[in-house]
Design a protein around this motif. Structure first.
Motif, PDB file in Angstrom:
ATOM      1  N   TRP A 315      17.727   5.785  25.671  1.00 18.00           N
ATOM      2  CA  TRP A 315      16.446   5.031  25.576  1.00 18.00           C
ATOM      3  C   TRP A 315      15.546   5.898  26.179  1.00 18.00           C
ATOM      4  N   LEU A 316      14.125   5.944  25.692  1.00 20.16           N
ATOM      5  CA  LEU A 316      13.052   6.388  26.291  1.00 20.16           C
ATOM      6  C   LEU A 316      11.999   5.637  25.672  1.00 20.16           C
ATOM      7  N   SER A 317      10.698   5.944  26.339  1.00 20.78           N
ATOM      8  CA  SER A 317       9.365   5.153  25.726  1.00 20.78           C
ATOM      9  C   SER A 317       8.916   6.369  24.913  1.00 20.78           C
ATOM     10  N   ASP A 318       7.692   5.664  24.426  1.00 18.75           N
ATOM     11  CA  ASP A 318       6.970   6.690  23.740  1.00 18.75           C
ATOM     12  C   ASP A 318       5.753   7.353  24.635  1.00 18.75           C
ATOM     13  N   SER A 319       5.872   7.318  25.849  1.00 18.69           N
ATOM     14  CA  SER A 319       4.826   7.949  26.618  1.00 18.69           C
ATOM     15  C   SER A 319       4.751   9.517  26.283  1.00 18.69           C
ATOM     16  N   CYS A 320       5.549  10.115  25.719  1.00 21.14           N
ATOM     17  CA  CYS A 320       5.597  11.730  25.534  1.00 21.14           C
ATOM     18  C   CYS A 320       5.585  11.822  23.875  1.00 21.14           C
ATOM     19  N   PRO A 321       4.446  11.865  23.132  1.00 23.75           N
ATOM     20  CA  PRO A 321       4.411  11.614  21.720  1.00 23.75           C
ATOM     21  C   PRO A 321       5.130  13.072  21.105  1.00 23.75           C
ATOM     22  N   GLN A 322       5.113  13.659  21.665  1.00 20.05           N
ATOM     23  CA  GLN A 322       6.127  15.173  21.073  1.00 20.05           C
ATOM     24  C   GLN A 322       7.379  14.855  20.863  1.00 20.05           C
ATOM     25  N   THR A 323       7.947  14.392  22.049  1.00 13.59           N
ATOM     26  CA  THR A 323       9.344  14.193  22.271  1.00 13.59           C
ATOM     27  C   THR A 323       9.632  13.099  21.168  1.00 13.59           C
ATOM     28  N   VAL A 324       8.945  12.081  21.002  1.00 10.56           N
ATOM     29  CA  VAL A 324       9.161  11.015  20.156  1.00 10.56           C
ATOM     30  C   VAL A 324       9.455  11.664  18.793  1.00 10.56           C
ATOM     31  N   ARG A 325       8.300  12.493  18.427  1.00  8.51           N
ATOM     32  CA  ARG A 325       8.592  13.086  17.144  1.00  8.51           C
ATOM     33  C   ARG A 325       9.755  13.847  17.012  1.00  8.51           C
ATOM     34  N   ASP A 326      10.304  14.612  17.890  1.00  5.57           N
ATOM     35  CA  ASP A 326      11.482  15.571  17.924  1.00  5.57           C
ATOM     36  C   ASP A 326      12.555  14.730  17.806  1.00  5.57           C
ATOM     37  N   VAL A 327      12.996  13.626  18.473  1.00  7.41           N
ATOM     38  CA  VAL A 327      14.260  12.642  18.712  1.00  7.41           C
ATOM     39  C   VAL A 327      14.185  11.936  17.359  1.00  7.41           C
ATOM     40  N   ARG A 328      13.129  11.355  16.523  1.00  2.00           N
ATOM     41  CA  ARG A 328      13.124  10.490  15.736  1.00  2.00           C
ATOM     42  C   ARG A 328      14.532  10.676  14.832  1.00  2.00           C
ATOM     43  N   ASN A 329      15.227   9.346  14.448  1.00  2.00           N
ATOM     44  CA  ASN A 329      16.074   9.566  13.817  1.00  2.00           C
ATOM     45  C   ASN A 329      17.424  10.367  14.139  1.00  2.00           C
ATOM     46  N   LYS A 330      17.352  10.937  15.582  1.00  3.13           N
ATOM     47  CA  LYS A 330      18.536  11.834  15.829  1.00  3.13           C
ATOM     48  C   LYS A 330      19.460  10.698  17.049  1.00  3.13           C
ATOM     49  N   ALA A 331      20.653  10.612  16.695  1.00  3.27           N
ATOM     50  CA  ALA A 331      21.523   9.913  17.938  1.00  3.27           C
ATOM     51  C   ALA A 331      21.689  10.919  19.063  1.00  3.27           C
ATOM     52  N   PRO A 332      21.784  10.484  20.125  1.00  2.00           N
ATOM     53  CA  PRO A 332      21.746   9.075  20.624  1.00  2.00           C
ATOM     54  C   PRO A 332      20.509   8.260  21.110  1.00  2.00           C
ATOM     55  N   PHE A 333      19.391   8.958  20.475  1.00  2.00           N
ATOM     56  CA  PHE A 333      18.030   8.694  21.292  1.00  2.00           C
ATOM     57  C   PHE A 333      17.637   7.442  20.327  1.00  2.00           C
ATOM     58  N   GLU A 334      16.812   6.638  21.041  1.00  2.00           N
ATOM     59  CA  GLU A 334      16.310   5.357  20.554  1.00  2.00           C
ATOM     60  C   GLU A 334      14.861   5.081  21.433  1.00  2.00           C
ATOM     61  N   VAL A 335      13.864   4.838  20.846  1.00  2.00           N
ATOM     62  CA  VAL A 335      12.631   4.675  21.432  1.00  2.00           C
ATOM     63  C   VAL A 335      12.137   3.240  21.529  1.00  2.00           C
ATOM     64  N   LEU A 336      11.984   2.983  22.911  1.00  2.62           N
ATOM     65  CA  LEU A 336      11.327   1.559  23.108  1.00  2.62           C
ATOM     66  C   LEU A 336       9.964   1.759  23.323  1.00  2.62           C
ATOM     67  N   SER A 337       9.217   1.235  22.403  1.00  2.00           N
ATOM     68  CA  SER A 337       7.562   1.521  22.410  1.00  2.00           C
ATOM     69  C   SER A 337       6.916   0.888  23.607  1.00  2.00           C
ATOM     70  N   LEU A 338       5.991   1.413  24.168  1.00  2.00           N
ATOM     71  CA  LEU A 338       5.059   0.800  25.115  1.00  2.00           C
ATOM     72  C   LEU A 338       4.075  -0.122  24.715  1.00  2.00           C
ATOM     73  N   ALA A 339       4.053  -0.187  23.272  1.00  2.52           N
ATOM     74  CA  ALA A 339       2.899  -0.631  22.751  1.00  2.52           C
ATOM     75  C   ALA A 339       2.483  -2.238  23.102  1.00  2.52           C
ATOM     76  N   GLY A 340       3.633  -3.089  23.296  1.00  2.00           N
ATOM     77  CA  GLY A 340       3.497  -4.449  23.853  1.00  2.00           C
ATOM     78  C   GLY A 340       2.922  -4.472  25.097  1.00  2.00           C
ATOM     79  N   PRO A 341       3.378  -3.729  26.177  1.00  2.00           N
ATOM     80  CA  PRO A 341       3.087  -3.652  27.472  1.00  2.00           C
ATOM     81  C   PRO A 341       1.599  -3.178  27.555  1.00  2.00           C
TER      82      PRO A 341
END
Length: 348
Positions: A315-341
């Motif tokens: 699990w990781l947050s979306d604080s690093c946008p490029q990483t989010v794009r890189d790992v999207r739909n790739k196991a074992p990664f799952e993004v927990l968004s900081l949007a709510g906080p």
């Protein structure tokens, strides 16, 4: 916390948005602070999610990001007069040092546009790992960046508010001057909510890769009653080896917690140690997945055969946008968004 559509199935890089207890939508309209949120090209996706979380309390402003022929930034705030006497925020991303100058230019300009208040949201403070001087000649760039941000001009309402998630060393708060008001938030509540959704939530054990991570994060897990494992790094000649200091990982789903990951070497060593000691599954959480040079590719997925195969979840947050794009739909990664906080922080 309330969770939205959180399935317990194995992660494939999905983006989970977890709401907070102080969502803008729960704030009475008379008390709601309507805000105009500006963003960089890198943070546009996260900014859109923040606006969705806010239930109409946040609208998005636009900036034209261009460059002159010599490479220097050519910047323009659209409809600048319309934000006078408005609460204004800027969602920054300093994960690439080449964009810091153009963003600092915008950050210094927005408070001067006669806005009511100004909040800078910098989810990841990137120079946080260079916070101290060990040898004469070392430069603590964490202090340098803090000084830059401490000189953001005040708005009509007073000093700039600065929102940062899981800064690497808590003592770095003292690097900031009195001209800004830092608010230090954490991504760990997102993890806690996600753990409650897991089918094996009763067998979770929290692990820390070193004593520093334990000191930093263990208090956030106290109320949940999770057992803990603490690892430590010991010298073996020129090498540093990860060893178990205390705790029992056998037959447990062990979740390693830290603030950030770069090359990933320490997390991989912790995983190997815990698997060798009989952990049933091993997962990891970091707020900031930096992963320079695509180092995330080293993390193998446990597809159901156990800890020996790899990580059950990362699990990781979306604080690093490029990483989010890189790992999207790739196991074992799952993004927990900081949007709510972030949406909640803009209502403070």
């Amino acid at each position: 916390m309330a969770a939205q559509n959180l399935a317990p199935a194995l992660s494939t890089g999905e983006d989970f948005r977890i709401t907070t207890n102080i969502e803008a939508t729960q704030i009475p309209a008379a008390l709601r602070k309507d805000c105009v949120l500006f963003y960089t090209p890198d943070t546009e996706e996260l900014a859109q999610k923040v606006a969705q979380q806010a239930g109409g309390a946040i609208t998005l402003g636009r900036i034209k990001w261009k460059k002159f022929a010599d490479g220097f930034p050519d910047l323009f705030v659209e409809n600048a007069t319309s934000i006078r006497n408005r609460h204004v925020a800027f969602l920054a991303s300093f994960t690439n040092p080449t964009v810091i100058f153009e963003q600092i230019s915008v950050i210094y300009a927005l408070p001067r546009l006669f806005v009511s208040s100004f909040t800078l949201v910098l989810p990841f403070f990137p120079t946080g790992t260079m916070e101290r001087v060990e040898t004469e000649g070392d430069i603590a760039t964490a202090n340098t960046l803090a000084r830059l941000l401490s000189n953001v001009p005040p708005s009509r309402g007073g000093p700039t508010s600065l929102v940062i998630f899981d800064i690497h060393a808590l003592q770095e708060r003292f690097y900031f001057g009195d001209a800004v008001l830092p608010l230090f938030e954490s991504g760990v509540p997102l993890l806690l909510e996600r753990l409650r959704q897991l089918p094996d939530r009763d067998s979770i054990t929290i692990a820390y890769p070193d004593e520093g991570a334990w000191k930093r994060f263990h208090y956030q897990f106290k109320s949940e009653g999770y057992p803990e494992v603490i690892c430590t790094k010991v010298r073996d000649g020129s090498k540093r080896i990860v060893r178990l200091k205390e705790g029992e990982p056998k037959d447990r789903h062990v979740v390693i917690v830290d603030d950030l990951v770069q090359s990933g070497g320490t997390l991989i060593e912790c995983h190997a140690l815990l698997a060798s000691l009989g952990a049933k599954h091993v997962s990891a959480f970091v707020t900031h997945g930096v992963f320079p040079n695509m180092s995330w590719v080293k993390f193998r997925a446990d597809l159901g055969n156990g800890a020996q195969d790899g990580f059950r979840y990362f699990w990781l947050s979306d604080s690093c946008p490029q990483t989010v794009r890189d790992v999207r739909n790739k196991a074992p990664f799952e993004v927990l968004s900081l949007a709510g906080p972030i949406a909640a922080a803009l209502q403070i």
